[in-house]
Design a protein around this motif. Sequence first.
Motif, short mmCIF file in Angstrom:
data_model
loop_
_atom_site.label_atom_id
_atom_site.label_comp_id
_atom_site.label_asym_id
_atom_site.label_seq_id
_atom_site.Cartn_x
_atom_site.Cartn_y
_atom_site.Cartn_z
N ARG A 160 15.01 -11.43 -16.66
CA ARG A 160 14.23 -10.25 -17.03
C ARG A 160 13.78 -10.32 -18.48
N SER A 161 14.66 -10.81 -19.34
CA SER A 161 14.34 -10.94 -20.76
C SER A 161 13.19 -11.92 -20.96
N ARG A 162 13.25 -13.05 -20.28
CA ARG A 162 12.16 -14.03 -20.39
C ARG A 162 10.86 -13.45 -19.87
N ARG A 163 10.93 -12.71 -18.78
CA ARG A 163 9.73 -12.13 -18.21
C ARG A 163 9.11 -11.11 -19.17
N ARG A 164 9.96 -10.25 -19.77
CA ARG A 164 9.45 -9.27 -20.74
C ARG A 164 8.86 -9.94 -21.96
N ALA A 165 9.46 -11.03 -22.41
CA ALA A 165 8.98 -11.73 -23.60
C ALA A 165 7.63 -12.38 -23.33
N ALA A 206 24.80 -11.45 -13.07
CA ALA A 206 24.27 -10.42 -13.96
C ALA A 206 23.65 -11.05 -15.20
N ILE A 207 24.30 -12.03 -15.74
CA ILE A 207 23.76 -12.73 -16.92
C ILE A 207 22.48 -13.47 -16.55
N ARG A 208 22.47 -14.10 -15.40
CA ARG A 208 21.26 -14.80 -14.93
C ARG A 208 20.10 -13.81 -14.76
N LEU A 213 24.60 -5.17 -17.45
CA LEU A 213 23.16 -4.92 -17.37
C LEU A 213 22.74 -3.54 -17.84
N GLY A 214 23.62 -2.57 -17.71
CA GLY A 214 23.28 -1.21 -18.15
C GLY A 214 22.42 -0.42 -17.18
N ASP A 215 21.86 -1.06 -16.19
CA ASP A 215 20.96 -0.39 -15.24
C ASP A 215 21.54 -0.51 -13.83
N ARG A 216 21.63 0.61 -13.14
CA ARG A 216 22.25 0.61 -11.80
C ARG A 216 21.47 -0.24 -10.81
N ASP A 217 20.15 -0.15 -10.82
CA ASP A 217 19.36 -0.93 -9.86
C ASP A 217 19.52 -2.43 -10.10
N ASP A 218 19.47 -2.84 -11.36
CA ASP A 218 19.68 -4.25 -11.68
C ASP A 218 21.09 -4.68 -11.28
N ALA A 219 22.06 -3.80 -11.53
CA ALA A 219 23.44 -4.12 -11.17
C ALA A 219 23.59 -4.28 -9.66
N GLU A 220 22.96 -3.41 -8.89
CA GLU A 220 22.99 -3.52 -7.42
C GLU A 220 22.42 -4.86 -6.98
N GLU A 221 21.31 -5.25 -7.59
CA GLU A 221 20.69 -6.53 -7.24
C GLU A 221 21.62 -7.70 -7.56
N ALA A 222 22.23 -7.66 -8.74
CA ALA A 222 23.15 -8.73 -9.14
C ALA A 222 24.36 -8.80 -8.22
N VAL A 223 24.91 -7.65 -7.86
CA VAL A 223 26.08 -7.63 -6.97
C VAL A 223 25.72 -8.15 -5.59
N GLN A 224 24.56 -7.76 -5.09
CA GLN A 224 24.15 -8.25 -3.78
C GLN A 224 24.06 -9.78 -3.80
N GLU A 225 23.43 -10.33 -4.82
CA GLU A 225 23.33 -11.78 -4.93
C GLU A 225 24.71 -12.42 -5.08
N ALA A 226 25.57 -11.79 -5.88
CA ALA A 226 26.92 -12.33 -6.12
C ALA A 226 27.74 -12.35 -4.84
N LEU A 227 27.69 -11.28 -4.08
CA LEU A 227 28.49 -11.23 -2.85
C LEU A 227 27.95 -12.18 -1.79
N ILE A 228 26.65 -12.36 -1.75
CA ILE A 228 26.09 -13.35 -0.82
C ILE A 228 26.58 -14.74 -1.23
N ARG A 229 26.52 -15.01 -2.54
CA ARG A 229 27.00 -16.31 -3.04
C ARG A 229 28.49 -16.48 -2.74
N ALA A 230 29.27 -15.43 -2.95
CA ALA A 230 30.71 -15.50 -2.68
C ALA A 230 30.97 -15.79 -1.20
N TRP A 231 30.23 -15.13 -0.32
CA TRP A 231 30.43 -15.35 1.10
C TRP A 231 30.08 -16.79 1.48
N ARG A 232 28.96 -17.27 0.95
CA ARG A 232 28.55 -18.64 1.27
C ARG A 232 29.52 -19.68 0.72
#
Length: 170
Positions: free
Chosen positions: A75-80, A68-70, A26-45
């Motif tokens: 974000r890309s669709r939203r910007r477009a 992260a890809i999702r 993602l290149g952005d720390r805030d976006d990366a934090e969000e992706a990791v949070q979602e990923a770890l929640i998904r992993a736990w579930r």
Amino acid sequence: MPTRDPRWWAWETARSRCLSEARRILGDRDDAEEAVQEALIRAWRMRGTCRTPEAPLAWMLQITRNEAIRLASRRSRRRASEIPEAEPEEAAPAVPADDTPLDRALTSVATEQALSALGEDERRLIRLRYVEDLTQGQVAAALGVPEGTVKVRLHRVRARLRGVAADLAA
């Protein structure tokens, strides 16, 4: 000694590695934090579906990559779909300073000629989108067609208008 019990997995270590992977994508720390949070929640579930519970890091990293890809795609669709607003100092004046009544009349005539070259459906599309200032989704609803159809038709109509305008200018 690795453990099969997810309660004892090295979640902090996994989080750190997942964050590095998400930042790489993602290149952005805030976006990366969000992706990791979602990923770890998904992993736990989904911890019961891990095929390698004794070494779950690769599985968690794949979940992180997917998240992260999702996120990047969303974000890309939203910007477009967003139209950037012009800064006040950058906004072009509605009427050029050297615009005379004759210039305005000629522009109006040229616009009318260009629009008259379009079919009735194309003029309605232009009127809804640009005169009534509806979004592409609203135009689609008004016409009873999918939004993708509106996008394609608008693209084609604008191309035709460019061609007509070039012919009129020549």
